[in-house]
Design a protein around this motif. Structure first.
Motif, PDB file in Angstrom:
ATOM      1  N   LEU A  47     -25.602 144.321 -70.120  1.00 47.95           N
ATOM      2  CA  LEU A  47     -26.230 144.241 -71.448  1.00 47.95           C
ATOM      3  C   LEU A  47     -27.634 143.657 -71.343  1.00 47.95           C
ATOM      4  O   LEU A  47     -28.566 144.115 -72.019  1.00 47.95           O
ATOM      5  CB  LEU A  47     -25.370 143.399 -72.392  1.00 47.95           C
ATOM      6  CG  LEU A  47     -24.053 144.022 -72.854  1.00 47.95           C
ATOM      7  CD1 LEU A  47     -23.253 143.014 -73.672  1.00 47.95           C
ATOM      8  CD2 LEU A  47     -24.294 145.279 -73.676  1.00 47.95           C
ATOM      9  N   ARG A  50     -29.991 146.210 -69.991  1.00 46.52           N
ATOM     10  CA  ARG A  50     -30.342 147.203 -71.010  1.00 46.52           C
ATOM     11  C   ARG A  50     -31.122 146.588 -72.176  1.00 46.52           C
ATOM     12  O   ARG A  50     -31.411 147.261 -73.149  1.00 46.52           O
ATOM     13  CB  ARG A  50     -29.082 147.886 -71.540  1.00 46.52           C
ATOM     14  CG  ARG A  50     -28.319 148.679 -70.487  1.00 46.52           C
ATOM     15  CD  ARG A  50     -27.279 149.564 -71.129  1.00 46.52           C
ATOM     16  NE  ARG A  50     -26.446 150.245 -70.145  1.00 46.52           N
ATOM     17  CZ  ARG A  50     -25.643 151.272 -70.425  1.00 46.52           C
ATOM     18  NH1 ARG A  50     -25.570 151.725 -71.680  1.00 46.52           N
ATOM     19  NH2 ARG A  50     -24.906 151.835 -69.488  1.00 46.52           N
ATOM     20  N   PHE A  52     -30.147 144.580 -74.428  1.00 46.71           N
ATOM     21  CA  PHE A  52     -29.393 144.460 -75.678  1.00 46.71           C
ATOM     22  C   PHE A  52     -29.412 142.998 -76.113  1.00 46.71           C
ATOM     23  O   PHE A  52     -28.959 142.116 -75.386  1.00 46.71           O
ATOM     24  CB  PHE A  52     -27.953 144.929 -75.474  1.00 46.71           C
ATOM     25  CG  PHE A  52     -27.098 144.805 -76.716  1.00 46.71           C
ATOM     26  CD1 PHE A  52     -27.086 145.813 -77.656  1.00 46.71           C
ATOM     27  CD2 PHE A  52     -26.329 143.671 -76.933  1.00 46.71           C
ATOM     28  CE1 PHE A  52     -26.303 145.710 -78.800  1.00 46.71           C
ATOM     29  CE2 PHE A  52     -25.548 143.543 -78.074  1.00 46.71           C
ATOM     30  CZ  PHE A  52     -25.539 144.570 -79.008  1.00 46.71           C
ATOM     31  N   GLN A  53     -29.927 142.740 -77.314  1.00 48.95           N
ATOM     32  CA  GLN A  53     -30.097 141.362 -77.773  1.00 48.95           C
ATOM     33  C   GLN A  53     -29.283 141.024 -79.014  1.00 48.95           C
ATOM     34  O   GLN A  53     -29.272 139.877 -79.456  1.00 48.95           O
ATOM     35  CB  GLN A  53     -31.583 141.104 -78.063  1.00 48.95           C
ATOM     36  CG  GLN A  53     -32.476 141.273 -76.836  1.00 48.95           C
ATOM     37  CD  GLN A  53     -33.948 141.130 -77.181  1.00 48.95           C
ATOM     38  OE1 GLN A  53     -34.317 140.863 -78.331  1.00 48.95           O
ATOM     39  NE2 GLN A  53     -34.810 141.295 -76.187  1.00 48.95           N
ATOM     40  N   GLU A  58     -28.732 147.517 -83.551  1.00 48.40           N
ATOM     41  CA  GLU A  58     -28.776 147.837 -82.133  1.00 48.40           C
ATOM     42  C   GLU A  58     -27.359 148.148 -81.643  1.00 48.40           C
ATOM     43  O   GLU A  58     -26.386 147.552 -82.101  1.00 48.40           O
ATOM     44  CB  GLU A  58     -29.336 146.625 -81.385  1.00 48.40           C
ATOM     45  CG  GLU A  58     -29.792 146.879 -79.975  1.00 48.40           C
ATOM     46  CD  GLU A  58     -30.412 145.628 -79.362  1.00 48.40           C
ATOM     47  OE1 GLU A  58     -31.026 145.749 -78.295  1.00 48.40           O
ATOM     48  OE2 GLU A  58     -30.262 144.525 -79.939  1.00 48.40           O
ATOM     49  N   SER A  59     -27.228 149.093 -80.708  1.00 49.75           N
ATOM     50  CA  SER A  59     -25.896 149.425 -80.199  1.00 49.75           C
ATOM     51  C   SER A  59     -25.952 149.755 -78.721  1.00 49.75           C
ATOM     52  O   SER A  59     -26.992 150.168 -78.197  1.00 49.75           O
ATOM     53  CB  SER A  59     -25.293 150.604 -80.969  1.00 49.75           C
ATOM     54  OG  SER A  59     -26.048 151.776 -80.766  1.00 49.75           O
ATOM     55  N   CYS A  60     -24.825 149.560 -78.060  1.00 51.84           N
ATOM     56  CA  CYS A  60     -24.717 149.846 -76.634  1.00 51.84           C
ATOM     57  C   CYS A  60     -23.252 150.169 -76.315  1.00 51.84           C
ATOM     58  O   CYS A  60     -22.347 149.434 -76.752  1.00 51.84           O
ATOM     59  CB  CYS A  60     -25.196 148.657 -75.804  1.00 51.84           C
ATOM     60  SG  CYS A  60     -25.144 148.928 -74.027  1.00 51.84           S
ATOM     61  N   GLY A  77     -25.226 145.299 -82.735  1.00 52.54           N
ATOM     62  CA  GLY A  77     -26.013 144.127 -83.127  1.00 52.54           C
ATOM     63  C   GLY A  77     -25.859 143.800 -84.601  1.00 52.54           C
ATOM     64  O   GLY A  77     -25.862 144.686 -85.457  1.00 52.54           O
TER      65      GLY A  77
END
Length: 503
Positions: A47, A50, A52-53, A58-60, A77
């Motif tokens: 994460l 990538r 990702f915060q 936001e998506s992962c 997110g």
């Protein structure tokens, strides 16, 4: 889709996709309890790689190839750390199911932190379930592939909200039922708006209304043809529809509770122009492309009535709309004509493309005179000016009564359907004064949304009344929210159901 709330059992846990809501900067130690420390550390590292915060929206998605309990991790997110509000939860679950569909997961489960962090469990759970249902909607009637084949893209068949609090499981079933009813009502509204005008003309809208009045529903339906409308004095609506081969129809839906003696009476009025070419004040070609949507107000009224038989509110609810098609022809009404509404008010037609308010005049007058309600609310795709003022997300709301205004705003907040109050500015009444009739149907470009509302105000008498100009949010040109796919949105249905349940 089957949706349930279950008590988390860490010893017996498996799912195809597991969704985690992540606040900005939040650690994931508790949420990934089913992973070994080494694998959880690897997920956190990926994460981070990538970037990702946990920012809102936001998506992962991460596959877990060698994990027997979970095949895919879905991280969404949530933005800054706070108590979760209903709309945030609704959008979170909508994003999650879209991600799960993307990896063709048959089952989607949610991190127990979602349920346990809710500010209001019942409201939050309903919003979460609505997010799943609303995001999964698709309109494929006119696609070459069959509807069954289209559904294959939407793979999630079961969704589970896990909780660590047993009390949450006990009170979840009724809430999930409400969410299902609300969503199915919205689906009807969306389907009607998405259907081309060739298949959703006035007579077809009548059929939809009549289909809701089934035995045991508490709903009845009256339909007035053009001769009956003429006897009622609805010459305004008849004028708008006289250019079309599809004759105007006026519909009166009635829901009566079992105990109706002391029930509040609410009238819902929807604009039902099934296609708006502009009439002789014809629109440019680009301006006509989406004009099948000009009956979205009536579609929302029909959506509400679909739900009433199941939610069985204490209020008596009436639904009214004058279904017409605004088409140019040798028999069409003209700029300069003067037509009379049901209450006798004469209207000078300066622009035949401002037809919706003319049909609403008859419906509002009918509601005021024949029903004498405690409250009256109209929904209409009435003006382009409201989109200039508020954009495509927000409805313009006008209201003559503080009590009704408060109820609407509370219901709007619960539904996550935004509205903003605009003023019934009395000096602007001068702009719609006619030299030859009681009123004219347009007041010029300045304050067009306000002058349209002031026009409608003339037909409600002293009835507590609200006008909702839904021209912006009734149709999504693109997907700005995950729970609102492109097309008709069914805006207002969930707001009105929340309001009705509170009467």
């Amino acid at each position: 889709m089957r949706i349930s709330v279950q008590l988390l059992s860490q010893n017996d846990f498996s799912t195809e996709a597991y969704a985690v809501g992540v606040f900005n900067g939040q650690g994931l130690e508790n949420e990934l309890f089913f992973l070994s420390p080494d694998l959880a550390s690897a997920v956190s590292a990926e994460l981070k790689r990538r970037e990702f915060q946990g920012k809102e929206g936001e998506s992962c998605v991460l596959p877990l190839f060698q994990n027997k309990q979970v095949k895919h991790l879905i991280f969404i997110g949530l933005g800054k750390k706070r108590l979760l509000e209903s709309q945030s939860v609704r959008s979170f679950t909508a994003r999650a199911i879209k991600a799960a569909n993307g990896v063709q997961a048959g089952e989607l489960s949610f991190d127990p932190g979602l349920m346990d962090d809710l500010e209001d469990f019942s409201a939050g759970l309903q919003a979460a379930a609505e997010g799943l249902e609303l995001a999964a909607y698709h309109f494929s009637v006119y696609k070459k592939r069959t509807a069954k084949e289209a559904v294959k893209k939407y793979k999630v068949e079961s969704a589970v909200f896990y909780t660590r609090d047993k009390k949450n499981t006990l009170k979840s079933q009724k809430v999930l039922e409400w969410a299902k009813v609300y969503s199915e009502a919205v689906f009807l509204g969306r389907d009607l708006v998405n259907t081309p005008s060739m298949h959703m003309h006035p007579a077809e809208m009548v059929k939809v209304a009549q289909s809701l009045a089934v035995r045991g529903s508490g709903i009845s339906c009256k339909v007035f043809d053009k001769e009956a409308m003429a006897k009622l004095g609805m010459h305004a609506s008849l004028a708008v529809g006289q250019g079309s081969v599809h004759e105007p129809k006026f519909v009166h839906l009635i829901y009566k509770p079992k105990i109706s003696r002391k029930a509040k009476k609410l009238v819902l009025v929807g604009k039902a122009v099934t296609f708006d070419s502009g009439g002789l004040s014809i629109k440019p070609a680009d301006g006509m492309i989406d004009m099948k949507i000009d009956m979205a107000g009536a579609a929302s009224v029909l959506g509400v009535f679909k739900a009433l038989a199941k939610i069985k509110p204490k209020a008596e609810v009436h639904g009214l709309f004058a279904a017409v098609e605004n088409i140019p022809s040798g028999s069409a009404y003209r700029p300069g004509d003067v037509v009379a509404a049901m209450d006798g008010t004469t209207i000078e037609v300066e622009n035949t493309d401002a037809e919706g308010r003319i049909t609403l005049a008859d419906a509002l007058a009918y509601g005021t005179q024949k029903i004498k309600p405690d409250y009256m609310i109209d929904l209409a795709t009435l003006t382009g000016a409201v989109i200039i003022a508020l954009g495509s997300d927000i409805t313009g709301m006008f209201c003559s009564n503080q009590d009704l205004k408060n109820k609407l705003q509370q219901a709007s907040d619960a539904a996550g359907e935004l509205m903003w109050e605009l003023p019934l500015h009395a000096p602007y009444r001068e702009l719609i004064k006619s030299k030859i009739a009681d009123v004219k149907n347009v007041g010029g470009r300045p304050a067009g949304t306000i002058t349209a509302a002031l026009f409608l105000e003339k037909f409600v008498g002293q009835t507590p009344w609200a006008h909702l100009d839904i021209a912006g949010p009734s149709y999504a040109e693109k997907e700005n929210k995950p729970e609102l796919p492109v097309g008709g949105t069914g805006w207002g249905i969930r707001t009105l159901l929340h309001l009705i349940r509170g009467l």
